[in-house]
Motif scaffolding. Structure first.
Motif, PDB file in Angstrom:
ATOM      1  N   UNK A  14       0.793  -1.222   0.000  1.00 26.05           N
ATOM      2  CA  UNK A  14       0.000   0.000   0.000  1.00 26.05           C
ATOM      3  C   UNK A  14       0.830   1.279   0.000  1.00 26.05           C
ATOM      4  N   UNK A  15       2.118   1.168   0.261  1.00 30.43           N
ATOM      5  CA  UNK A  15       3.040   2.310   0.230  1.00 30.43           C
ATOM      6  C   UNK A  15       4.361   1.778  -0.309  1.00 30.43           C
ATOM      7  N   UNK A  16       4.394   1.534  -1.606  1.00 25.07           N
ATOM      8  CA  UNK A  16       5.423   0.701  -2.224  1.00 25.07           C
ATOM      9  C   UNK A  16       6.798   1.342  -2.379  1.00 25.07           C
ATOM     10  N   UNK A  17       6.915   2.649  -2.275  1.00 22.22           N
ATOM     11  CA  UNK A  17       8.189   3.336  -2.531  1.00 22.22           C
ATOM     12  C   UNK A  17       8.736   2.900  -3.883  1.00 22.22           C
ATOM     13  N   UNK A  18       9.751   2.062  -3.910  1.00 16.24           N
ATOM     14  CA  UNK A  18      10.349   1.616  -5.177  1.00 16.24           C
ATOM     15  C   UNK A  18      10.088   0.141  -5.461  1.00 16.24           C
ATOM     16  N   UNK A  19       9.179  -0.482  -4.734  1.00 11.97           N
ATOM     17  CA  UNK A  19       8.810  -1.867  -4.998  1.00 11.97           C
ATOM     18  C   UNK A  19       9.657  -2.897  -4.275  1.00 11.97           C
ATOM     19  N   UNK A  36       1.607   3.544  -4.976  1.00 10.86           N
ATOM     20  CA  UNK A  36       2.317   4.728  -4.513  1.00 10.86           C
ATOM     21  C   UNK A  36       1.256   5.767  -4.169  1.00 10.86           C
ATOM     22  N   UNK A  37       1.167   6.176  -2.896  1.00  7.95           N
ATOM     23  CA  UNK A  37       0.199   7.214  -2.543  1.00  7.95           C
ATOM     24  C   UNK A  37       0.422   8.464  -3.400  1.00  7.95           C
ATOM     25  N   UNK A  38      -0.657   9.012  -3.891  1.00 15.99           N
ATOM     26  CA  UNK A  38      -0.591  10.115  -4.854  1.00 15.99           C
ATOM     27  C   UNK A  38       0.123  11.344  -4.297  1.00 15.99           C
ATOM     28  N   UNK A  39       0.124  11.518  -2.995  1.00 19.54           N
ATOM     29  CA  UNK A  39       0.771  12.678  -2.384  1.00 19.54           C
ATOM     30  C   UNK A  39       2.230  12.419  -2.018  1.00 19.54           C
ATOM     31  N   UNK A  40       2.768  11.255  -2.402  1.00 22.59           N
ATOM     32  CA  UNK A  40       4.177  10.924  -2.146  1.00 22.59           C
ATOM     33  C   UNK A  40       5.010  11.265  -3.385  1.00 22.59           C
ATOM     34  N   UNK A  41       6.315  11.110  -3.270  1.00 21.25           N
ATOM     35  CA  UNK A  41       7.192  11.287  -4.421  1.00 21.25           C
ATOM     36  C   UNK A  41       6.830  10.267  -5.491  1.00 21.25           C
ATOM     37  N   UNK A  42       6.953  10.663  -6.746  1.00 18.05           N
ATOM     38  CA  UNK A  42       6.630   9.784  -7.857  1.00 18.05           C
ATOM     39  C   UNK A  42       7.749   8.757  -8.040  1.00 18.05           C
ATOM     40  N   UNK A  43       7.533   7.572  -7.480  1.00 19.96           N
ATOM     41  CA  UNK A  43       8.506   6.482  -7.633  1.00 19.96           C
ATOM     42  C   UNK A  43       7.964   5.375  -8.530  1.00 19.96           C
ATOM     43  N   UNK A  44       6.841   5.647  -9.190  1.00 20.70           N
ATOM     44  CA  UNK A  44       6.222   4.629 -10.027  1.00 20.70           C
ATOM     45  C   UNK A  44       7.131   4.207 -11.178  1.00 20.70           C
ATOM     46  N   UNK A  54       2.174  -1.335 -10.919  1.00 18.83           N
ATOM     47  CA  UNK A  54       1.824  -0.430  -9.846  1.00 18.83           C
ATOM     48  C   UNK A  54       0.883   0.654 -10.316  1.00 18.83           C
ATOM     49  N   UNK A  55       0.445   1.464  -9.367  1.00 24.06           N
ATOM     50  CA  UNK A  55      -0.473   2.561  -9.650  1.00 24.06           C
ATOM     51  C   UNK A  55      -0.363   3.606  -8.553  1.00 24.06           C
ATOM     52  N   UNK A  56      -0.851   4.806  -8.861  1.00 26.26           N
ATOM     53  CA  UNK A  56      -0.997   5.862  -7.875  1.00 26.26           C
ATOM     54  C   UNK A  56      -2.361   5.715  -7.224  1.00 26.26           C
ATOM     55  N   UNK A  57      -2.465   6.105  -5.963  1.00 28.98           N
ATOM     56  CA  UNK A  57      -3.766   6.090  -5.306  1.00 28.98           C
ATOM     57  C   UNK A  57      -3.737   6.975  -4.062  1.00 28.98           C
ATOM     58  N   UNK A  58      -4.881   7.565  -3.744  1.00 32.90           N
ATOM     59  CA  UNK A  58      -5.069   8.318  -2.504  1.00 32.90           C
ATOM     60  C   UNK A  58      -5.873   7.420  -1.574  1.00 32.90           C
ATOM     61  N   UNK A  59      -5.291   6.985  -0.470  1.00 30.33           N
ATOM     62  CA  UNK A  59      -5.953   6.028   0.422  1.00 30.33           C
ATOM     63  C   UNK A  59      -7.112   6.624   1.206  1.00 30.33           C
TER      64      UNK A  59
END
Length: 157
Positions: A14-19, A36-44, A54-59
């Protein structure tokens, strides 16, 4: 809490950082969705470069799980990331979403700040989660709390 390897097929970080969690499980015959939470750094892009999905998401919003539920959820520092939001998104809201997407008998691994772990530990039984407290040693050799929760299978009698 005993877990049979064959119980785990669908995993969500749920908070994958770099996988890294998905990479650690790469020898298992499982499918891992990295979020990757949408409000975090883009590590997708780092996740994609590793050949992972992976995907972006706001929990604080519902996650579309069709057509699957998950056998294991991994939440590393997820709750502390959302603790200062001013839009009415609370720890309980995220736990409710976790409860919705985890299958009965599914496992949830939560690693976070002590104060958050204490709150989750108090609330988890209301979701009918069995809870075990553990501790892990971090990179600085300090002990950090970890909760392992299992969603109960319940039926009306």
């Amino acid at each position: 809490m005993n877990v049979d390897e064959t119980e785990i097929r669908n995993v969500m970080d749920m908070n994958a950082f770099c996988g890294g969690f998905a990479v650690a499980l790469s020898t298992w015959p499982i499918w891992v969705m990295n979020i990757v939470p949408i409000s975090m750094n883009n590590t997708l892009s780092a996740i994609y470069n590793r050949g992972l999905i992976g995907a972006f998401h706001d929990w604080c919003e519902p996650f579309s799980t069709y057509p699957r539920s998950y056998d294991l959820l991994h939440a590393n520092r997820l709750f502390s990331h959302y603790k200062n939001r001013e839009d009415g998104c609370f720890l309980e809201d995220i736990m409710l979403e976790m409860d919705r997407i985890i299958r009965p008998q599914g496992i949830i691994i939560i690693r976070d700040e002590e104060s958050i772990i204490t709150r989750i530990k108090a609330i988890a039984p209301k979701f009918l989660w069995d809870v075990e407290s553990h501790s892990l040693e971090n990179e600085q050799k300090a002990t950090e709390p970890v909760l392992i929760c299992r969603k109960k299978f319940w039926a009306l009698v």
